[in-house]
Enzyme design. Structure first.
Site, PDB file in Angstrom:
ATOM      1  N   ASN A   1       0.815  -1.199   0.000  1.00 58.89           N
ATOM      2  CA  ASN A   1       0.000   0.000   0.000  1.00 58.89           C
ATOM      3  C   ASN A   1       0.862   1.268   0.000  1.00 58.89           C
ATOM      4  O   ASN A   1       1.996   1.248  -0.453  1.00 58.89           O
ATOM      5  CB  ASN A   1      -1.042   0.003   1.107  1.00 58.89           C
ATOM      6  CG  ASN A   1      -2.282   0.745   0.653  1.00 58.89           C
ATOM      7  OD1 ASN A   1      -2.327   1.955   0.767  1.00 58.89           O
ATOM      8  ND2 ASN A   1      -3.246   0.047   0.086  1.00 58.89           N
TER       9      ASN A   1
ATOM     10  N   HIS B   1       2.903   0.287  -3.209  1.00 56.95           N
ATOM     11  CA  HIS B   1       3.335  -1.107  -3.406  1.00 56.95           C
ATOM     12  C   HIS B   1       4.813  -1.240  -3.781  1.00 56.95           C
ATOM     13  O   HIS B   1       5.165  -2.001  -4.693  1.00 56.95           O
ATOM     14  CB  HIS B   1       2.460  -1.772  -4.470  1.00 56.95           C
ATOM     15  CG  HIS B   1       1.028  -1.979  -4.060  1.00 56.95           C
ATOM     16  ND1 HIS B   1       0.622  -2.147  -2.758  1.00 56.95           N
ATOM     17  CD2 HIS B   1      -0.122  -2.051  -4.810  1.00 56.95           C
ATOM     18  CE1 HIS B   1      -0.697  -2.322  -2.720  1.00 56.95           C
ATOM     19  NE2 HIS B   1      -1.172  -2.250  -3.929  1.00 56.95           N
TER      20      HIS B   1
ATOM     21  N   HIS C   1      -1.156  -9.868  -3.746  1.00 58.21           N
ATOM     22  CA  HIS C   1      -2.205  -9.059  -4.353  1.00 58.21           C
ATOM     23  C   HIS C   1      -3.117  -9.881  -5.263  1.00 58.21           C
ATOM     24  O   HIS C   1      -3.517  -9.429  -6.350  1.00 58.21           O
ATOM     25  CB  HIS C   1      -1.563  -7.912  -5.131  1.00 58.21           C
ATOM     26  CG  HIS C   1      -2.381  -6.676  -5.185  1.00 58.21           C
ATOM     27  ND1 HIS C   1      -3.531  -6.578  -5.933  1.00 58.21           N
ATOM     28  CD2 HIS C   1      -2.232  -5.480  -4.581  1.00 58.21           C
ATOM     29  CE1 HIS C   1      -4.033  -5.364  -5.787  1.00 58.21           C
ATOM     30  NE2 HIS C   1      -3.267  -4.684  -4.972  1.00 58.21           N
TER      31      HIS C   1
ATOM     32  N   ASP D   1     -11.575   0.053  -0.174  1.00 57.12           N
ATOM     33  CA  ASP D   1     -10.132   0.046  -0.445  1.00 57.12           C
ATOM     34  C   ASP D   1      -9.477   0.576   0.827  1.00 57.12           C
ATOM     35  O   ASP D   1      -8.862   1.634   0.828  1.00 57.12           O
ATOM     36  CB  ASP D   1      -9.821   0.935  -1.662  1.00 57.12           C
ATOM     37  CG  ASP D   1      -8.383   0.772  -2.124  1.00 57.12           C
ATOM     38  OD1 ASP D   1      -7.637   0.012  -1.475  1.00 57.12           O
ATOM     39  OD2 ASP D   1      -8.006   1.404  -3.128  1.00 57.12           O
TER      40      ASP D   1
ATOM     41  N   GLU E   1      -5.576  -8.389   1.248  1.00 53.01           N
ATOM     42  CA  GLU E   1      -4.125  -8.300   1.366  1.00 53.01           C
ATOM     43  C   GLU E   1      -3.747  -8.175   2.833  1.00 53.01           C
ATOM     44  O   GLU E   1      -3.922  -7.120   3.436  1.00 53.01           O
ATOM     45  CB  GLU E   1      -3.630  -7.070   0.598  1.00 53.01           C
ATOM     46  CG  GLU E   1      -4.073  -7.016  -0.841  1.00 53.01           C
ATOM     47  CD  GLU E   1      -4.087  -5.592  -1.387  1.00 53.01           C
ATOM     48  OE1 GLU E   1      -3.046  -4.923  -1.381  1.00 53.01           O
ATOM     49  OE2 GLU E   1      -5.167  -5.130  -1.798  1.00 53.01           O
TER      50      GLU E   1
HETATM   51  C1  BGC Z   1      -4.734  -0.612  -3.231  1.00 56.60           C
HETATM   52  C2  BGC Z   1      -5.467   0.162  -4.285  1.00 56.60           C
HETATM   53  C3  BGC Z   1      -4.648   0.143  -5.536  1.00 56.60           C
HETATM   54  C4  BGC Z   1      -4.467  -1.279  -5.946  1.00 56.60           C
HETATM   55  C5  BGC Z   1      -3.601  -1.386  -7.163  1.00 56.60           C
HETATM   56  C6  BGC Z   1      -4.591  -2.008  -3.715  1.00 56.60           C
HETATM   57  O1  BGC Z   1      -3.878  -2.758  -2.805  1.00 56.60           O
HETATM   58  O2  BGC Z   1      -5.363  -0.595  -1.988  1.00 56.60           O
HETATM   59  O3  BGC Z   1      -5.700   1.477  -3.861  1.00 56.60           O
HETATM   60  O4  BGC Z   1      -5.212   0.888  -6.544  1.00 56.60           O
HETATM   61  O5  BGC Z   1      -3.866  -1.998  -4.931  1.00 56.60           O
HETATM   62  O6  BGC Z   1      -4.180  -2.231  -8.028  1.00 56.60           O
END
Ligand code: BGC
Length: 354
Positions: free
Chosen positions: A80, A107, A180, A252, A319
């Site tokens: 994140n 990420h 993910h 989210d 996640e």
């Molecule tokens: C996040 C989303 C992000 C996505 C990427 C997620 O883990 O929380 O905000 O857009 O990952 O695909």
């Protein structure tokens, strides 16, 4: 029962990418590629015994490289967002790569662990395993310290996919590893996940600003759409006029488990698709989960497997993690790893039927 390696594609620089298929006696099948250590397929039975692939993702390597969404990938160094792409650790300020909204880091940055080729070791047996390792050099994407990471995927006899995470560093650093995978228990090609039922053992969540950076508040789920402490469908309170849901285009958010981190993995989530009868139980010893309802799944350029079009809320991610942006909030979970310490945790996605 078996593990098998096959070619999956070749990167522009000539490096080969392989796919590893794990099978058990029960007939379940799990496929992982060494590019990003991504989980690209989980085939498990419905209540009639028919297998379907419950993981969204692509058929070809090019989409895993260029498509967005971190499909199935291992995420690191920091799952994140890190607000403003900077943090201070032991009095020193570090800048990490900006790759989100022109200001934040998402990420792991521009070339996170999702874009690396991991070393892979296959271990056959009743419960086949794939051991993935990589070394992230000191300063990579701005993060301090050399980091040695090991992630093991195991397919057990009872249709569980076990993910063991391990890392050590040589300088104080911050770390938040996760996976993910996008799940749709009806199968990746079965449309929206609004009818899936979800239970989460989480009594609070983290509201965010409009760029999805936590505000710092840890808010009780009671009386909000974020209350999954009693099982309900994802669609039930999916109301974008709610400020927090509206800002994110859906769920989210980081959900915080009752009592926080545990020694051993604990049952923290149950996802059920009544139509197919498939159910996924999630066990972890991490303190939180980012429940992401696939609110950005609309990239027409990269259709899913068999050309199935992307679609908002066609899949969801659970996640397991520590809190996003934790290093910038004194009241958040600890995310610092120091030399001599071992970063270690396990998440289990156990598939069954109702
Ligand atoms: C996040 C989303 C992000 C996505 C990427 C997620 O883990 O929380 O905000 O857009 O990952 O695909």
């Amino acid at each position: 029962m078996s593990i098998e390696k096959k070619a999956f594609g070749i990167l522009a620089d000539g490096r080969k990418v392989s796919a590893y298929t794990l099978r058990n006696e029960a007939g379940a099948k799990v496929k992982i590629i060494d590019f990003g250590g991504a989980l690209v397929q989980i085939k498990v039975p419905d209540r009639e015994g028919n297998n379907a692939d419950v993981i969204c993702g692509y058929d070809q390597l090019d989409s895993y490289i260029n498509g967005d969404g971190y499909q199935g990938a291992l995420i690191g160094r920091f799952g994140n967002r890190i607000g403003g792409s900077k943090f201070t650790l032991d009095g020193k300020t570090y800048k990490v790569s900006v790759n989100d909204n022109g200001v934040n880091s998402l990420h792991g940055g521009i070339c996170g662990f999702n874009a690396k080729i991991w070393n892979a070791e296959m271990v056959d047996g009743d419960e086949p395993r794939l051991i993935l390792t990589l070394t992230s050099p000191d300063g990579e994407e701005g993060y301090p310290g050399k980091l040695d990471v090991k992630v093991t995927y195991t397919l057990t006899a009872n249709n569980s996919v076990v993910i063991d995470y391990y890392a050590v560093c040589d300088k104080p650093t911050i770390l938040n590893l996760t996976n993910h995978a996008y799940f749709n228990l009806g199968g990746y090609n079965s449309g929206k996940i609004f009818d899936h039922k979800l239970w989460l053992d989480a009594d609070s969540y983290l509201p965010t600003d409009e760029k999805l950076i936590p505000t710092g508040e840890i808010r009780s789920v009671t009386g909000t759409p974020f209350d999954f402490t009693t099982e309900k469908t994802i669609g039930q309170d999916f109301d974008l006029t709610n400020t927090d849901l509206g800002l994110a285009g859906g769920f989210d958010h980081c959900f915080n488990f009752k009592g926080g981190e545990t020694e051993e993995p604990v049952l923290r989530g149950i996802l059920t698709d009544e139509k197919s009868g498939r159910q996924m139980k999630m066990y972890t010893n991490q303190p939180c989960v980012q429940f992401y309802s696939g609110n950005f799944l609309n990239n027409e350029k990269y259709p899913f497997k068999n050309n199935y079009p992307q679609g908002l809320q066609n899949a969801l991610c659970l996640e397991t993690q520590k809190m996003p942006d934790a290093i910038n909030h004194d009241n958040f979970t600890d995310c610092v790893l120091r030399p001599g310490q071992e970063y270690k945790y396990t998440t289990i996605y156990e598939f069954g039927v109702i």
